[in-house]
Design an enzyme around this catalytic site. Sequence first.
Site, short mmCIF file in Angstrom:
data_model
loop_
_atom_site.label_atom_id
_atom_site.label_comp_id
_atom_site.label_asym_id
_atom_site.label_seq_id
_atom_site.Cartn_x
_atom_site.Cartn_y
_atom_site.Cartn_z
CE LYS A 45 -0.66 2.79 1.77
NZ LYS A 45 -0.22 2.46 0.40
CB CYS A 131 2.59 7.54 -3.98
SG CYS A 131 0.91 6.93 -4.26
O1 RRO Z 1 -1.14 3.48 -2.04
C1 RRO Z 1 -0.77 3.26 -3.20
O2 RRO Z 1 -1.55 3.33 -4.18
C2 RRO Z 1 0.63 2.96 -3.53
C3 RRO Z 1 1.70 3.66 -3.02
BR1 RRO Z 1 1.52 5.03 -1.74
C4 RRO Z 1 3.01 3.36 -3.46
O3 RRO Z 1 4.02 3.96 -3.05
N1 RRO Z 1 3.15 2.38 -4.38
C5 RRO Z 1 2.11 1.69 -4.88
O4 RRO Z 1 2.29 0.81 -5.73
N2 RRO Z 1 0.85 1.98 -4.43
#
Ligand code: RRO
Length: 313
Positions: A45, A131
């Site tokens: 993650k 993100c």
């Molecule tokens: O954690 C998120 O809300 C998230 C991330 Br970091 C990302 O790179 N892509 C996404 O769809 N959600």
Amino acid sequence: MTDLHTSIDKFQFNNVFMNASGVRCYTKDELDELAQSDAGTLVTKSATQTKRLGNPSPRYAPLELGSINSMGLPNEGLEYYLDYALDFQKAHPEKPIFLSVAGLSMEENLAMAHTIENSDFNGLVEFNLSCPNVPGKPQTGYDFDRTQEVLTNLFDFFTKPAGVKLPPYFDLAQFDQMATILNQFPLKFVNSINSLGNGLMIDPETDTALIKPKGGFGGIGGAYAKPIALANVRAFAQRLDPKIQLIGTGGVTNGRDAYDLILAGASLVQVGTLLQEEGTVAFTRLTRELRAVMQTKGYNAISDFRGQLKVLS
Ligand code: RRO
């Protein structure tokens, strides 16, 4: 027997499939499950320097053709994932893994890069510039000057094998501009695409947005993303220095979807929404289905058809 072996730089993988960062890779138990699956490798993650709880729930919802999420970068902090990766590489020296980082500022990204540079980590690092879900933090990948600045400062000192995760682009001029920036740096890979940022879905029973954060706005993944992912992988494959390989992410629900991403130029294929919905058994089915497509086409290896998309003349 068809062979799904692939490589990025000097790193070898016995299967093209892996998870997309964020999906079933928050905890060591989830990462262990990925490691034990049929996936060829795994990515952690996206990490920030310190643990984050992320956005309020509900923050993920499955949709008819995919998913919407606004997780808000919940993660256990870089140290947790770096520790996992260091233990993992000792236990599985033949299985290189990816560490994903997503700082909320350039300074945070550089600080995490220093920590990784000074560690014994010997896998690949994915810098997530895309993100879509942290309130008040625009995606770096949509700001070309900022992307240039971040990569310039990063590669001033960072020497480990690395790549970037990009948001989807929708104009050919954006592909040209971004590829010109990326080609200046010793990137080993570009991962395209992150979710389609800031979509909105409504519950017809209640006339209410499906997820809570950001008034219901969230990243869209799954089948909705397939044509955009294909176009982004293809566009970068046509523009990037051949030393920069592509990871294709977006819209994989069956073996043919993966085959298409490879035709467009992908060397590895990441699975997000499908993995979230079906679990790691999805890799077993995708592997079988991709092999079947290759057999039908008379291909024995990924390199037989990678980038071999035909167009109408
Ligand atoms: O954690 C998120 O809300 C998230 C991330 Br970091 C990302 O790179 N892509 C996404 O769809 N959600």
